[in-house]
Design a protein around this motif. Structure first.
Motif: not given
Length: 201
Positions: A122-123, A101-102, A39-43
């Protein structure tokens, strides 16, 4: 060092009846972990595709709150219902970093926001989590020291998302807040290494 992570026991107590119902329905910890990452990737993909629609960033704080609940749920399923596994340990750490990250990177596409600053955040988030995971390898415990752990970052980016969605934060304000997150993330990295070293002594 103070961190939202310290509220976790109370949060878990509130979620325990829900966790019991999920277990009764055959839901596993690994399924919850993977679902939260997907879900995080899709968002994240939605925000990358439509960064010019500010109100979509309101989905970030809403999802961050639900994701924190799911992160607590998968841990409780694993510990309290004998679902701990080596695969689960890998999924728990990797899915968190991927999901972060997403959800963070789309902020780099906002007008006036420094993409380099977003990437640095992010890093540093990734490095601080890696430092926490390194604890057991160095003879210490898994380190969750703050002040900018996973839960704290979720809160911070939730505030950023809400600010962008309601038009309260322009690019300069977002950059300023990102800089604060970056500095606190670096301090978190330092704390996790330092406290891990102290623990091994």
């Amino acid at each position: 060092m103070a961190s939202i992570y310290q509220l976790k026991p109370r949060f878990q107590a509130l979620l325990r009846p829900t966790v019991q119902r999920l277990y009764d329905r055959g839901i596993t910890a690994n399924q919850v972990t993977v679902a939260a990452a997907v879900v995080s990737l899709l968002l994240g993909m939605l925000l990358v595709a439509l960064p010019h629609i500010p109100w979509l960033f309101m989905l970030v704080p809403l999802w961050m709150l639900l994701r924190m609940a799911l992160n607590a749920v998968d841990g409780m399923l694993a510990r309290e219902f004998d679902q701990q596994s080596t695969l689960g340990a890998y999924l728990n750490e990797l899915c968190d970093v991927i999901a972060d990250a997403a959800l963070y990177l789309p902020f780099a596409l906002l007008p006036g926001v420094s993409s380099a600053l977003v990437v640095l955040v992010v890093l540093c988030a990734t490095f601080s989590e890696y430092a926490g995971v390194m604890g057991p390898l160095a003879g210490a415990s898994r380190r969750y020291d703050g002040p900018m752990g996973k839960s704290d970052r979720a809160f911070a980016f939730g505030v950023l998302g809400a600010g962008v969605a309601f038009g309260l934060l322009d690019g300069s304000w977002v950059n300023g807040l990102l800089l604060v997150i970056l500095v606190l993330s670096l301090y978190t990295l330092y704390n996790r290494v330092r406290h891990g070293l102290v623990e091994t002594r």
